[in-house]
Structures are given as C-alpha cells and as structure tokens.
Design a protein around this motif. Sequence first.
Motif, PDB file in Angstrom:
ATOM      1  N   ALA A  21      12.345   6.800  -7.687  1.00  0.00           N
ATOM      2  CA  ALA A  21      12.679   8.390  -8.659  1.00  0.00           C
ATOM      3  C   ALA A  21      12.425   8.756  -9.330  1.00  0.00           C
ATOM      4  CB  ALA A  21      14.266   8.543  -8.163  1.00  0.00           C
ATOM      5  N   LYS A  22      11.726   7.912 -10.656  1.00  0.00           N
ATOM      6  CA  LYS A  22      11.382   7.560 -12.103  1.00  0.00           C
ATOM      7  C   LYS A  22      10.113   7.891 -12.012  1.00  0.00           C
ATOM      8  CE  LYS A  22      15.791   7.577 -13.617  1.00  0.00           C
ATOM      9  NZ  LYS A  22      16.440   7.275 -15.018  1.00  0.00           N
ATOM     10  N   GLY A  23       9.204   8.823 -11.899  1.00  0.00           N
ATOM     11  CA  GLY A  23       7.903   8.072 -11.857  1.00  0.00           C
ATOM     12  C   GLY A  23       6.663   7.455 -12.087  1.00  0.00           C
ATOM     13  N   PHE A  24       7.010   6.672 -10.066  1.00  0.00           N
ATOM     14  CA  PHE A  24       6.317   6.149  -9.172  1.00  0.00           C
ATOM     15  C   PHE A  24       5.778   7.100  -8.426  1.00  0.00           C
ATOM     16  CE2 PHE A  24       9.788   2.646 -11.553  1.00  0.00           C
ATOM     17  CZ  PHE A  24       8.545   1.443 -11.289  1.00  0.00           C
ATOM     18  N   SER A  25       4.503   5.857  -8.421  1.00  0.00           N
ATOM     19  CA  SER A  25       4.091   6.521  -6.335  1.00  0.00           C
ATOM     20  C   SER A  25       4.662   6.209  -5.578  1.00  0.00           C
ATOM     21  CB  SER A  25       2.267   6.079  -6.662  1.00  0.00           C
ATOM     22  OG  SER A  25       2.168   4.914  -6.624  1.00  0.00           O
ATOM     23  N   ALA A  26       4.873   7.013  -4.322  1.00  0.00           N
ATOM     24  CA  ALA A  26       4.472   6.118  -2.944  1.00  0.00           C
ATOM     25  C   ALA A  26       5.112   4.622  -3.069  1.00  0.00           C
ATOM     26  CB  ALA A  26       4.080   7.060  -2.065  1.00  0.00           C
ATOM     27  N   PRO A  27       5.455   4.046  -2.746  1.00  0.00           N
ATOM     28  CA  PRO A  27       5.269   1.708  -2.528  1.00  0.00           C
ATOM     29  C   PRO A  27       4.329   2.256  -2.201  1.00  0.00           C
ATOM     30  CG  PRO A  27       8.047   2.498  -2.050  1.00  0.00           C
ATOM     31  CD  PRO A  27       7.101   4.384  -2.058  1.00  0.00           C
ATOM     32  N   ILE A  28       3.581   1.252  -1.912  1.00  0.00           N
ATOM     33  CA  ILE A  28       2.615   0.162  -1.231  1.00  0.00           C
ATOM     34  C   ILE A  28       2.832  -0.104  -0.706  1.00  0.00           C
ATOM     35  CG2 ILE A  28       0.790  -0.596  -1.608  1.00  0.00           C
ATOM     36  CD1 ILE A  28       0.241   0.411  -4.018  1.00  0.00           C
ATOM     37  N   GLU A  29       2.362  -0.316   0.693  1.00  0.00           N
ATOM     38  CA  GLU A  29       3.106  -1.402   1.637  1.00  0.00           C
ATOM     39  C   GLU A  29       1.432  -2.392   2.061  1.00  0.00           C
ATOM     40  OE1 GLU A  29       5.573  -0.390   5.156  1.00  0.00           O
ATOM     41  OE2 GLU A  29       5.857   1.282   4.366  1.00  0.00           O
ATOM     42  N   PRO A  30       1.634  -3.681   2.057  1.00  0.00           N
ATOM     43  CA  PRO A  30       0.387  -4.415   1.843  1.00  0.00           C
ATOM     44  C   PRO A  30      -0.159  -4.475   3.235  1.00  0.00           C
ATOM     45  CG  PRO A  30       1.546  -5.732   0.035  1.00  0.00           C
ATOM     46  CD  PRO A  30       2.742  -4.479   0.511  1.00  0.00           C
ATOM     47  N   LEU A  31       1.060  -4.099   4.281  1.00  0.00           N
ATOM     48  CA  LEU A  31       0.314  -4.303   5.789  1.00  0.00           C
ATOM     49  C   LEU A  31       0.561  -3.102   6.718  1.00  0.00           C
ATOM     50  CD1 LEU A  31       0.609  -8.407   7.291  1.00  0.00           C
ATOM     51  CD2 LEU A  31      -1.842  -7.237   6.782  1.00  0.00           C
ATOM     52  N   VAL A  32      -0.665  -2.107   7.028  1.00  0.00           N
ATOM     53  CA  VAL A  32      -0.449  -1.649   7.144  1.00  0.00           C
ATOM     54  C   VAL A  32      -0.665  -0.376   8.812  1.00  0.00           C
ATOM     55  CG1 VAL A  32       0.467  -0.142   4.856  1.00  0.00           C
ATOM     56  CG2 VAL A  32      -1.953   0.307   5.943  1.00  0.00           C
ATOM     57  N   GLY A  33      -0.713   0.841   8.959  1.00  0.00           N
ATOM     58  CA  GLY A  33      -0.705   1.398   9.901  1.00  0.00           C
ATOM     59  C   GLY A  33      -0.828   0.349  11.977  1.00  0.00           C
ATOM     60  N   VAL A  34      -1.513   1.128  12.062  1.00  0.00           N
ATOM     61  CA  VAL A  34      -2.276   0.830  13.768  1.00  0.00           C
ATOM     62  C   VAL A  34      -3.701   1.345  14.445  1.00  0.00           C
ATOM     63  CG1 VAL A  34      -1.557   1.412  16.302  1.00  0.00           C
ATOM     64  CG2 VAL A  34       0.322   1.121  14.571  1.00  0.00           C
ATOM     65  N   PRO A  35      -4.213   0.867  14.531  1.00  0.00           N
ATOM     66  CA  PRO A  35      -4.054  -0.683  14.301  1.00  0.00           C
ATOM     67  C   PRO A  35      -4.386  -1.463  13.000  1.00  0.00           C
ATOM     68  CG  PRO A  35      -6.362  -0.410  14.420  1.00  0.00           C
ATOM     69  CD  PRO A  35      -5.937   0.988  14.551  1.00  0.00           C
ATOM     70  N   VAL A  36      -2.880  -2.533  13.251  1.00  0.00           N
ATOM     71  CA  VAL A  36      -3.119  -2.973  12.021  1.00  0.00           C
ATOM     72  C   VAL A  36      -3.891  -3.395  10.749  1.00  0.00           C
ATOM     73  CG1 VAL A  36      -2.546  -5.627  12.326  1.00  0.00           C
ATOM     74  CG2 VAL A  36      -1.441  -4.683  10.735  1.00  0.00           C
ATOM     75  N   ALA A  37      -3.710  -2.856   9.426  1.00  0.00           N
ATOM     76  CA  ALA A  37      -5.139  -3.728   8.592  1.00  0.00           C
ATOM     77  C   ALA A  37      -4.250  -3.548   6.604  1.00  0.00           C
ATOM     78  CB  ALA A  37      -5.959  -2.293   8.292  1.00  0.00           C
ATOM     79  N   CYS A  38      -5.094  -3.982   6.613  1.00  0.00           N
ATOM     80  CA  CYS A  38      -4.434  -4.571   4.354  1.00  0.00           C
ATOM     81  C   CYS A  38      -4.593  -3.909   4.124  1.00  0.00           C
ATOM     82  CB  CYS A  38      -5.107  -6.399   4.880  1.00  0.00           C
ATOM     83  SG  CYS A  38      -3.949  -6.919   2.998  1.00  0.00           S
ATOM     84  N   ALA A  39      -3.402  -3.244   2.893  1.00  0.00           N
ATOM     85  CA  ALA A  39      -4.008  -2.170   2.066  1.00  0.00           C
ATOM     86  C   ALA A  39      -4.614  -3.389   0.850  1.00  0.00           C
ATOM     87  CB  ALA A  39      -2.896  -1.364   2.232  1.00  0.00           C
ATOM     88  N   ASP A  40      -5.698  -2.046   0.015  1.00  0.00           N
ATOM     89  CA  ASP A  40      -6.046  -2.543  -0.707  1.00  0.00           C
ATOM     90  C   ASP A  40      -5.103  -2.935  -2.201  1.00  0.00           C
ATOM     91  OD1 ASP A  40      -7.828  -3.618  -3.130  1.00  0.00           O
ATOM     92  OD2 ASP A  40      -8.952  -1.987  -2.960  1.00  0.00           O
ATOM     93  N   VAL A  41      -4.145  -3.004  -1.992  1.00  0.00           N
ATOM     94  CA  VAL A  41      -3.395  -2.825  -3.354  1.00  0.00           C
ATOM     95  C   VAL A  41      -3.835  -2.858  -4.796  1.00  0.00           C
ATOM     96  CG1 VAL A  41      -1.362  -4.893  -4.357  1.00  0.00           C
ATOM     97  CG2 VAL A  41      -1.482  -4.452  -1.451  1.00  0.00           C
ATOM     98  N   ARG A  42      -4.527  -3.785  -4.945  1.00  0.00           N
ATOM     99  CA  ARG A  42      -4.570  -3.990  -6.443  1.00  0.00           C
ATOM    100  C   ARG A  42      -6.042  -2.576  -6.897  1.00  0.00           C
ATOM    101  NH1 ARG A  42      -6.842  -7.588  -9.644  1.00  0.00           N
ATOM    102  NH2 ARG A  42      -6.620  -9.533  -8.121  1.00  0.00           N
ATOM    103  N   GLY A  43      -6.690  -1.916  -5.656  1.00  0.00           N
ATOM    104  CA  GLY A  43      -7.538  -0.611  -6.101  1.00  0.00           C
ATOM    105  C   GLY A  43      -6.697   0.364  -5.734  1.00  0.00           C
ATOM    106  N   LEU A  44      -5.559   0.422  -4.844  1.00  0.00           N
ATOM    107  CA  LEU A  44      -4.031   1.625  -5.242  1.00  0.00           C
ATOM    108  C   LEU A  44      -3.816   1.577  -6.258  1.00  0.00           C
ATOM    109  CD1 LEU A  44      -3.111   1.160  -1.113  1.00  0.00           C
ATOM    110  CD2 LEU A  44      -4.473   3.327  -1.530  1.00  0.00           C
ATOM    111  N   ALA A  45      -3.371   0.352  -7.115  1.00  0.00           N
ATOM    112  CA  ALA A  45      -2.401   0.221  -7.940  1.00  0.00           C
ATOM    113  C   ALA A  45      -3.327   1.052  -9.155  1.00  0.00           C
ATOM    114  CB  ALA A  45      -2.203  -1.123  -8.454  1.00  0.00           C
ATOM    115  N   ALA A  46      -4.483   1.040  -9.316  1.00  0.00           N
ATOM    116  CA  ALA A  46      -5.342   0.892 -10.746  1.00  0.00           C
ATOM    117  C   ALA A  46      -5.406   2.461 -10.429  1.00  0.00           C
ATOM    118  CB  ALA A  46      -6.710   0.291 -10.100  1.00  0.00           C
TER     119      ALA A  46
END
Length: 211
Positions: A21-46
């Motif tokens: 609750a202190k200074g974080f963005s919304a948590p990233i989930e590596p597998l998301v959506g319908v249809p399922v896809a892999c999130a770009d964790v590195r890019g989203l973190a950057a």
Amino acid sequence: MAKRGSVLRVVSKDELEGALAKGFSAPIEPLVGVPVACADVRGLAAAAHEQGMAVACDLSLVGAACAAVRLGADVAFAPAADEGEMLVWVARGEQGIADAARGLLSAGREAGDPELELLEQRTRMWRASSDAAQVVASYLVCHPRVERVAYPGLRSDPSYEIASRTLENGFGPLVDVRLVGEGSWRRITCTPDDPMAQVARLEQRLRERLS
C-alpha cells in the motif's frame, strides 16, 4: 547494471498488504487475460520505475517459474503453505531496493527447508502441467473444429517471445481455445497427468462441442 538477487521470507498477508500500500504500482501477473498471454514483466517493471513506483509481481499462478526480481520487480509473492502467510522474494544487491519494499527484508521470518520443498514441489507440478499443456495446445491447433488456440508456448502465439524470456520450466497450464462458429474463448486448465489421456478426454468433449 548489476545482477539482482533476492531474499526469500515468509510474511503474513497483512504485512505484505501493508507494504504494497506504500508506493507500489498495481501488482504484475506474468500470465493474464483471455485469451491467455504472457506479460512483459521486465518492460512493465521498467516503466513503473520510470514513474517512481516500486514494483510487485504476483506469482500466485506461476510460482518460481518467473524470476520476477531478476526481471526488475522489487518484490514478488506467492501463497505459502499456511493460508494466512505469503512467500515473499525481496530484491537485494548493488542496485539496492525501493524504500517501499525495504521493510519486508525484516518482516516475518526467513524461509527454511519446508518453504524450499514447497517451491520445488510446485515447480515439478508446473513443469508437468506445462508439458501437458504443450501437447494439448499442439493437438488443438490441428483440430478441424478449432478456429484459434492461445498458448504462450506455441511459436505462433503473439506472446511466445516474451514468454520465452519471462517464464522458466514451461509455459504454464492454461490453454484458451475458440471453436469454429463461436465468438467466445473457452479455457482448458491442464493437469500434471498423462497428456495423451487429457487429449483423449478433450477429443470426447470436442465431439460434444465442449458442452
């Protein structure tokens, strides 16, 4: 850029939620959506870091199959054996970590052999269910009643390249399929069981149009 390491701790859900609750963005989930896809964790973190936000990665589905801290997350978490606790990886190393995450380094307790064994068990299940999903997805791609298949482990899938550098020991158990003449996706969650037995059950369901 220095390589990031992490420390693994067991903390209560309340401790984790308080930190996030202190200074974080919304948590990233590596597998998301319908249809399922892999999130770009590195890019989203950057991108989140550029906005001055700390980054958390929710590994509830993928577990240790995503080295989220190495990819740039400040914190990664997954359920522990006790439903009131969470396994939390906290970044450490020459880069330092976000102030918002620093308190988690002393929260809870250090993970021990039971937690490492739990992660190893989950890794075995992930690998086996991923192997089964790979077989199932490949089977569905060639099926005359199937219009489209979404699975990050297929080379033809739009998120295959991202998944290849984000996930380890397989691409997960989730396969989404759209049948000919239907507009909606149907999700298949593969298990660690014999993949050919799962294919046989699917063939029966396809005869019934997955009804």
